[in-house]
Design a protein around this motif. Structure first.
Motif, PDB file in Angstrom:
ATOM      1  N   LEU A 136       0.801  -1.229   0.000  1.00 31.10           N
ATOM      2  CA  LEU A 136       0.000   0.000   0.000  1.00 31.10           C
ATOM      3  C   LEU A 136       0.829   1.272   0.000  1.00 31.10           C
ATOM      4  O   LEU A 136       0.485   2.233  -0.695  1.00 31.10           O
ATOM      5  CB  LEU A 136      -0.958   0.010   1.196  1.00 31.10           C
ATOM      6  N   PHE A 137       1.898   1.309   0.785  1.00 30.75           N
ATOM      7  CA  PHE A 137       2.662   2.557   0.867  1.00 30.75           C
ATOM      8  C   PHE A 137       3.176   3.033  -0.497  1.00 30.75           C
ATOM      9  O   PHE A 137       3.109   4.233  -0.795  1.00 30.75           O
ATOM     10  CB  PHE A 137       3.811   2.420   1.857  1.00 30.75           C
ATOM     11  N   PRO A 138       3.669   2.140  -1.368  1.00 30.21           N
ATOM     12  CA  PRO A 138       4.120   2.636  -2.677  1.00 30.21           C
ATOM     13  C   PRO A 138       2.987   3.172  -3.544  1.00 30.21           C
ATOM     14  O   PRO A 138       3.245   3.913  -4.494  1.00 30.21           O
ATOM     15  CB  PRO A 138       4.744   1.384  -3.318  1.00 30.21           C
ATOM     16  N   ARG A 139       1.745   2.813  -3.226  1.00 31.64           N
ATOM     17  CA  ARG A 139       0.589   3.292  -3.986  1.00 31.64           C
ATOM     18  C   ARG A 139      -0.029   4.545  -3.377  1.00 31.64           C
ATOM     19  O   ARG A 139      -0.909   5.156  -3.972  1.00 31.64           O
ATOM     20  CB  ARG A 139      -0.477   2.195  -4.052  1.00 31.64           C
ATOM     21  N   ALA A 140       0.409   4.927  -2.180  1.00 30.45           N
ATOM     22  CA  ALA A 140      -0.259   5.982  -1.418  1.00 30.45           C
ATOM     23  C   ALA A 140       0.162   7.372  -1.870  1.00 30.45           C
ATOM     24  O   ALA A 140       1.348   7.641  -2.090  1.00 30.45           O
ATOM     25  CB  ALA A 140       0.034   5.822   0.071  1.00 30.45           C
ATOM     26  N   THR A 141      -0.815   8.251  -1.964  1.00 32.65           N
ATOM     27  CA  THR A 141      -0.528   9.670  -2.137  1.00 32.65           C
ATOM     28  C   THR A 141      -0.068  10.263  -0.814  1.00 32.65           C
ATOM     29  O   THR A 141       0.806  11.133  -0.774  1.00 32.65           O
ATOM     30  CB  THR A 141      -1.786  10.413  -2.620  1.00 32.65           C
ATOM     31  N   LEU A 142      -0.660   9.784   0.286  1.00 29.39           N
ATOM     32  CA  LEU A 142      -0.327  10.252   1.634  1.00 29.39           C
ATOM     33  C   LEU A 142      -0.520   9.107   2.608  1.00 29.39           C
ATOM     34  O   LEU A 142      -1.490   8.353   2.498  1.00 29.39           O
ATOM     35  CB  LEU A 142      -1.243  11.418   2.031  1.00 29.39           C
ATOM     36  N   ILE A 143       0.393   8.970   3.579  1.00 27.40           N
ATOM     37  CA  ILE A 143       0.168   8.077   4.712  1.00 27.40           C
ATOM     38  C   ILE A 143       0.130   8.914   5.982  1.00 27.40           C
ATOM     39  O   ILE A 143       0.806   9.945   6.077  1.00 27.40           O
ATOM     40  CB  ILE A 143       1.218   6.964   4.810  1.00 27.40           C
ATOM     41  N   THR A 144      -0.678   8.478   6.969  1.00 30.15           N
ATOM     42  CA  THR A 144      -0.947   9.322   8.145  1.00 30.15           C
ATOM     43  C   THR A 144      -0.767   8.552   9.457  1.00 30.15           C
ATOM     44  O   THR A 144      -1.704   8.436  10.247  1.00 30.15           O
ATOM     45  CB  THR A 144      -2.376   9.893   8.084  1.00 30.15           C
ATOM     46  N   PRO A 145       0.418   8.035   9.751  1.00 32.82           N
ATOM     47  CA  PRO A 145       0.593   7.254  10.980  1.00 32.82           C
ATOM     48  C   PRO A 145       0.663   8.131  12.232  1.00 32.82           C
ATOM     49  O   PRO A 145       1.182   9.246  12.198  1.00 32.82           O
ATOM     50  CB  PRO A 145       1.927   6.546  10.747  1.00 32.82           C
ATOM     51  N   ASN A 146       0.149   7.582  13.345  1.00 35.40           N
ATOM     52  CA  ASN A 146       0.426   8.197  14.635  1.00 35.40           C
ATOM     53  C   ASN A 146       1.745   7.629  15.156  1.00 35.40           C
ATOM     54  O   ASN A 146       2.384   6.784  14.515  1.00 35.40           O
ATOM     55  CB  ASN A 146      -0.734   8.000  15.614  1.00 35.40           C
ATOM     56  N   LEU A 147       2.166   8.050  16.333  1.00 35.58           N
ATOM     57  CA  LEU A 147       3.506   7.686  16.791  1.00 35.58           C
ATOM     58  C   LEU A 147       3.622   6.218  17.157  1.00 35.58           C
ATOM     59  O   LEU A 147       4.707   5.620  17.008  1.00 35.58           O
ATOM     60  CB  LEU A 147       3.904   8.576  17.969  1.00 35.58           C
ATOM     61  N   ASP A 148       2.545   5.597  17.657  1.00 38.79           N
ATOM     62  CA  ASP A 148       2.587   4.162  17.929  1.00 38.79           C
ATOM     63  C   ASP A 148       2.727   3.377  16.622  1.00 38.79           C
ATOM     64  O   ASP A 148       3.456   2.381  16.552  1.00 38.79           O
ATOM     65  CB  ASP A 148       1.329   3.720  18.677  1.00 38.79           C
ATOM     66  N   GLU A 149       2.044   3.833  15.584  1.00 43.97           N
ATOM     67  CA  GLU A 149       2.153   3.172  14.282  1.00 43.97           C
ATOM     68  C   GLU A 149       3.525   3.403  13.656  1.00 43.97           C
ATOM     69  O   GLU A 149       4.074   2.504  12.992  1.00 43.97           O
ATOM     70  CB  GLU A 149       1.029   3.653  13.373  1.00 43.97           C
ATOM     71  N   VAL A 150       4.094   4.578  13.867  1.00 43.37           N
ATOM     72  CA  VAL A 150       5.463   4.843  13.421  1.00 43.37           C
ATOM     73  C   VAL A 150       6.419   3.826  14.029  1.00 43.37           C
ATOM     74  O   VAL A 150       7.275   3.250  13.336  1.00 43.37           O
ATOM     75  CB  VAL A 150       5.890   6.275  13.803  1.00 43.37           C
ATOM     76  N   ARG A 151       6.259   3.574  15.332  1.00 42.88           N
ATOM     77  CA  ARG A 151       7.143   2.616  16.014  1.00 42.88           C
ATOM     78  C   ARG A 151       7.005   1.211  15.432  1.00 42.88           C
ATOM     79  O   ARG A 151       8.003   0.513  15.201  1.00 42.88           O
ATOM     80  CB  ARG A 151       6.809   2.614  17.510  1.00 42.88           C
ATOM     81  N   LEU A 152       5.766   0.782  15.180  1.00 45.25           N
ATOM     82  CA  LEU A 152       5.549  -0.555  14.638  1.00 45.25           C
ATOM     83  C   LEU A 152       6.080  -0.685  13.213  1.00 45.25           C
ATOM     84  O   LEU A 152       6.592  -1.738  12.823  1.00 45.25           O
ATOM     85  CB  LEU A 152       4.058  -0.893  14.665  1.00 45.25           C
ATOM     86  N   LEU A 153       5.975   0.382  12.442  1.00 40.89           N
ATOM     87  CA  LEU A 153       6.340   0.322  11.028  1.00 40.89           C
ATOM     88  C   LEU A 153       7.827   0.548  10.774  1.00 40.89           C
ATOM     89  O   LEU A 153       8.375   0.035   9.793  1.00 40.89           O
ATOM     90  CB  LEU A 153       5.525   1.362  10.248  1.00 40.89           C
ATOM     91  N   THR A 154       8.479   1.310  11.647  1.00 42.75           N
ATOM     92  CA  THR A 154       9.883   1.667  11.406  1.00 42.75           C
ATOM     93  C   THR A 154      10.829   1.254  12.532  1.00 42.75           C
ATOM     94  O   THR A 154      12.051   1.256  12.327  1.00 42.75           O
ATOM     95  CB  THR A 154      10.039   3.185  11.214  1.00 42.75           C
ATOM     96  N   GLY A 155      10.293   0.966  13.703  1.00 44.64           N
ATOM     97  CA  GLY A 155      11.143   0.695  14.854  1.00 44.64           C
ATOM     98  C   GLY A 155      11.647   1.948  15.542  1.00 44.64           C
ATOM     99  O   GLY A 155      12.392   1.859  16.532  1.00 44.64           O
TER     100      GLY A 155
END
Length: 280
Positions: A136-155
């Motif tokens: 999904l991210f390569p298809r997204a015009t915009l992604i809108t993570p909160n900080l907990d999601e940032v941690r899960l997605l990037t560490g």
């Protein structure tokens, strides 16, 4: 008859308590003056105290909903919410390609990577997190993570604004056109700072932190209002500015509901009842 309003699609789960998910998206769409359509991914059993159960719809049914509304009614912008499984994410990606939703198509695509609970717990299995990043991210015009999601997605554990910039760069490397790192969960900061990043430069959006525990559906409402603004023709920085103002006002007008956490409310956009009666 009046002119058909902009048509906007949400691909997300249902919240039986009416505070988040599909229900929050539709409330925000209505308040933003767009026609909301849905592709439901899952049915949750929940109230203001939490989620008791989740029933995921078959991936082909989710995809069929997307294609049905796009082929007949048309979509000017789309967003995602809870996508539940890797299989659903893959089906959503394929269906969006088929109807030209996404950064390389003609229809803006806002991906709200719902993957953490209000308490920061992981909601998606690791394979679904991987599918978010790769499908999904390569298809997204915009992604809108909160900080907990940032941690899960990037560490990356975001503790300050420098960390938020590092996280935005890491998320942008997954392929979205724009990244919005939301700072609402940085509770020690008296300001809520959101960072928008396009791979080259940052835009900052700030608002005073509001003292309330009733924030259910805040992320959905912000993503939905941004999506609505894109459907109405705003460029991305302007759409995010609108979404930030819209959700801030909605948090300020949040209300208690049940014994737990109440929802943010876009109902501040509605005309007072006496004014409506006077027009009848």
């Amino acid at each position: 008859m009046t002119e058909t309003p902009p048509r906007v699609l949400t691909i997300a789960g249902s919240d039986s308590g009416g505070g988040a998910g599909i229900q929050a998206d539709l409330r925000a769409f209505f308040a933003c003056g767009v026609h909301g359509m849905t592709a439901i991914t899952a049915v949750t059993v929940q109230n203001s105290l939490g989620v008791r159960g989740v029933s995921v719809l078959p991936a082909d049914v989710v995809a069929a909903q997307i294609e049905a509304v796009a082929e007949d009614i048309g979509v000017l912008a789309a967003k995602t919410g809870m996508l539940a499984t890797a299989e659903v994410i893959a089906a959503v990606a394929k269906a969006c390609d088929n109807v030209h939703i996404g950064r390389d198509g003609r229809i803006p695509f806002v991906v709200d990577p719902v993957s953490a609970s209000m308490h920061g717990d992981q909601l998606l299995r690791d394979d679904a997190l991987d599918a978010l990043r790769t499908e999904l991210f390569p298809r997204a015009t915009l992604i809108t993570p909160n900080l907990d999601e940032v941690r899960l997605l990037t560490g990356i554990e975001v503790r300050d604004h420098d960390d938020a910039r590092e996280a935005a760069r890491a998320l942008h490397a997954f392929g979205p056109k724009w990244v919005l790192v939301k700072g609402g969960h940085l509770h020690d900061d008296p300001q809520c700072l959101d960072l928008l990043y396009d791979g080259e430069s940052f835009h900052e959006y700030t608002a005073d932190r509001i003292d309330t525990r009733h924030t259910h559906g805040g992320g959905d409402t912000m993503a939905s209002s941004i999506t609505s603004a894109l459907a109405r023709g705003l460029d991305m920085p302007s759409a995010v500015r609108f979404g930030k103002a819209f959700v801030t006002r909605s948090v300020r007008n949040a209300y208690p509901l049940g014994a737990g956490v109440g929802p943010v409310s876009p109902m501040w956009r509605l005309a007072p009842l006496p004014e409506v009666i006077e027009e009848i």
